[in-house]
Design an enzyme around this catalytic site. Structure first.
Site, mmCIF file in Angstrom:
data_model
loop_
_atom_site.group_PDB
_atom_site.id
_atom_site.type_symbol
_atom_site.label_atom_id
_atom_site.label_comp_id
_atom_site.label_asym_id
_atom_site.label_seq_id
_atom_site.Cartn_x
_atom_site.Cartn_y
_atom_site.Cartn_z
ATOM 1 N N SER A 117 23.334 -4.962 6.385
ATOM 2 C CA SER A 117 22.477 -5.516 5.334
ATOM 3 C C SER A 117 22.056 -4.439 4.351
ATOM 4 O O SER A 117 21.910 -3.265 4.717
ATOM 5 C CB SER A 117 21.235 -6.140 5.977
ATOM 6 O OG SER A 117 20.227 -6.386 5.034
ATOM 7 N N TYR A 141 13.587 -5.247 11.083
ATOM 8 C CA TYR A 141 14.893 -5.871 10.883
ATOM 9 C C TYR A 141 15.877 -4.885 10.258
ATOM 10 O O TYR A 141 16.987 -4.676 10.768
ATOM 11 C CB TYR A 141 14.778 -7.110 10.006
ATOM 12 C CG TYR A 141 16.111 -7.576 9.456
ATOM 13 C CD1 TYR A 141 17.071 -8.110 10.307
ATOM 14 C CD2 TYR A 141 16.414 -7.443 8.105
ATOM 15 C CE1 TYR A 141 18.317 -8.504 9.817
ATOM 16 C CE2 TYR A 141 17.648 -7.847 7.611
ATOM 17 C CZ TYR A 141 18.587 -8.373 8.469
ATOM 18 O OH TYR A 141 19.818 -8.756 7.982
ATOM 19 N N LYS A 145 19.392 -2.975 11.819
ATOM 20 C CA LYS A 145 20.710 -2.967 11.186
ATOM 21 C C LYS A 145 21.234 -1.537 11.039
ATOM 22 O O LYS A 145 22.426 -1.272 11.255
ATOM 23 C CB LYS A 145 20.645 -3.661 9.825
ATOM 24 C CG LYS A 145 20.547 -5.173 9.914
ATOM 25 C CD LYS A 145 21.744 -5.763 10.635
ATOM 26 C CE LYS A 145 21.722 -7.270 10.667
ATOM 27 N NZ LYS A 145 22.893 -7.833 11.403
#
Length: 327
Positions: A117, A141, A145
């Site tokens: 991402s 988050y 990643k």
């Protein structure tokens, strides 16, 4: 080649499944259906209901279906939720990836594609974000990643696996209405939800150092994103067949910025909505501008986005209308 696509019943995953099938590849889907939907999958595509945390299911699936490549899309993806539940996100995203990579290595699979991402970059202060822009994620988050990328590359180097990490920018649109995003976590569906409630779109922050004062983002059509997965998976298979184990890390974006105000105006025009947007203060942690450099993926894979923002919004609106009964 037979590819295992984890999270293949989700919004992005179902598009990747469709693109792989259209390209003549064989696919098997592993999905726990926590957010995915079985009806998104074409008839005849094998679906294994389970989690990447379950090593027994992974080993059985890989052996029974003779998996030769993995496209890993499964994971938790809500930034706000990750702030509230960091332990849960590290368990699902990093521990799940660890279990999957161990199964892949033990099975002798030689190519692995990881869904990353643009959140790994955090708040970059550059006009165009290249793959060499320093990574400084702002949320758990994004951190999972980035940690996932490190783990994928390390496992690839240690076990002779060709790997790719694809850094998605802002995904929107739908290849067909039934594959549309039914979640309300990104700008386009969030605005559509406001319309359904009889309200105007909310714009957070109008005093950014951008041409119209609102945030600028790089939007990518989900069908283009899916095609990039096909190109990357085939490149990995080519390298693996030649015994040339490498890592590829690329941005997936159009290389063009669109402001939030411009997106809202386009959504109003597309839907016939005439409600003025609601102007609100900035949200903490929103960078002024995040736009991808798409040069490396063009050079490495010969890939370039084909769809523009107008097509994204029109297809997303068609999907939103078609899926009202599912929300």
């Amino acid at each position: 080649m037979t590819f295992l696509i984890t999270g293949g019943a989700g919004y992005i995953g179902a598009h990747v499944v469709r693109a792989m099938l259209l390209a003549g590849e064989e696919v098997v889907v592993l999905d726990d259906l926590s957010t995915g939907r079985e009806e998104r999958l074409p008839e005849g595509v094998p679906l294994v209901i389970g989690s990447v945390l379950d090593r027994l299911i992974l080993d059985k699936t890989i052996a029974e279906h003779r998996i030769t490549g993995v496209v890993h899309l499964a994971g938790k993806k809500q930034v706000g939720e990750s702030v509230e539940k960091p332990l849960y996100y590290y368990h699902e995203n990093v521990q799940g990836l660890t279990v999957l990579l161990q199964a892949v290595a033990d099975a002798g699979i030689r190519n692995f594609l990881f869904s990353s991402s643009a959140s790994v970059y955090g708040m970059p202060d550059v006009e165009l974000v290249t793959e060499d822009t320093p990574c400084a994620p702002l949320s758990p988050y994004g951190a999972t990643k980035l940690a996932g990328e490190w783990l994928v590359r390390a496992a690839g180097a240690a076990h002779g696996i060709s790997t790719a990490c694809l850094r998605y920018f802002n995904v929107a649109g739908a290849a067909t209405p039934e594959l549309a995003d039914t979640g309300v976590f990104n700008l386009v569906p969030m605005v559509f939800e406001r319309y359904d409630a009889g309200e105007g779109a909310t714009i957070f922050g109008t005093d950014y150092p951008t041409p119209d004062g609102t945030c600028v983002r790089d939007y990518i059509h989900v069908a283009d994103l899916a095609d990039a997965h096909v190109a990357a998976a085939r490149k990995l298979a080519e390298w693996a067949a030649a015994g040339d184990h490498r890592d590829l890390t690329v941005n997936i974006g159009r290389g063009e910025g669109v402001s939030v105000r411009e997106m809202v105006e386009l959504m109003n025009e597309t839907t016939g909505n005439d409600r003025a947007p609601v102007l609100s203060p900035r949200r903490p942690g929103d960078p002024a501008q995040v736009v991808a450099s798409a040069e490396r993926i063009a050079a490495e894979l010969g890939w370039k986005a084909r769809h523009d923002v107008r097509e994204m919004v029109a297809s997303a609106w068609a999907g939103w209308q078609a899926n009202r009964c599912r929300r």
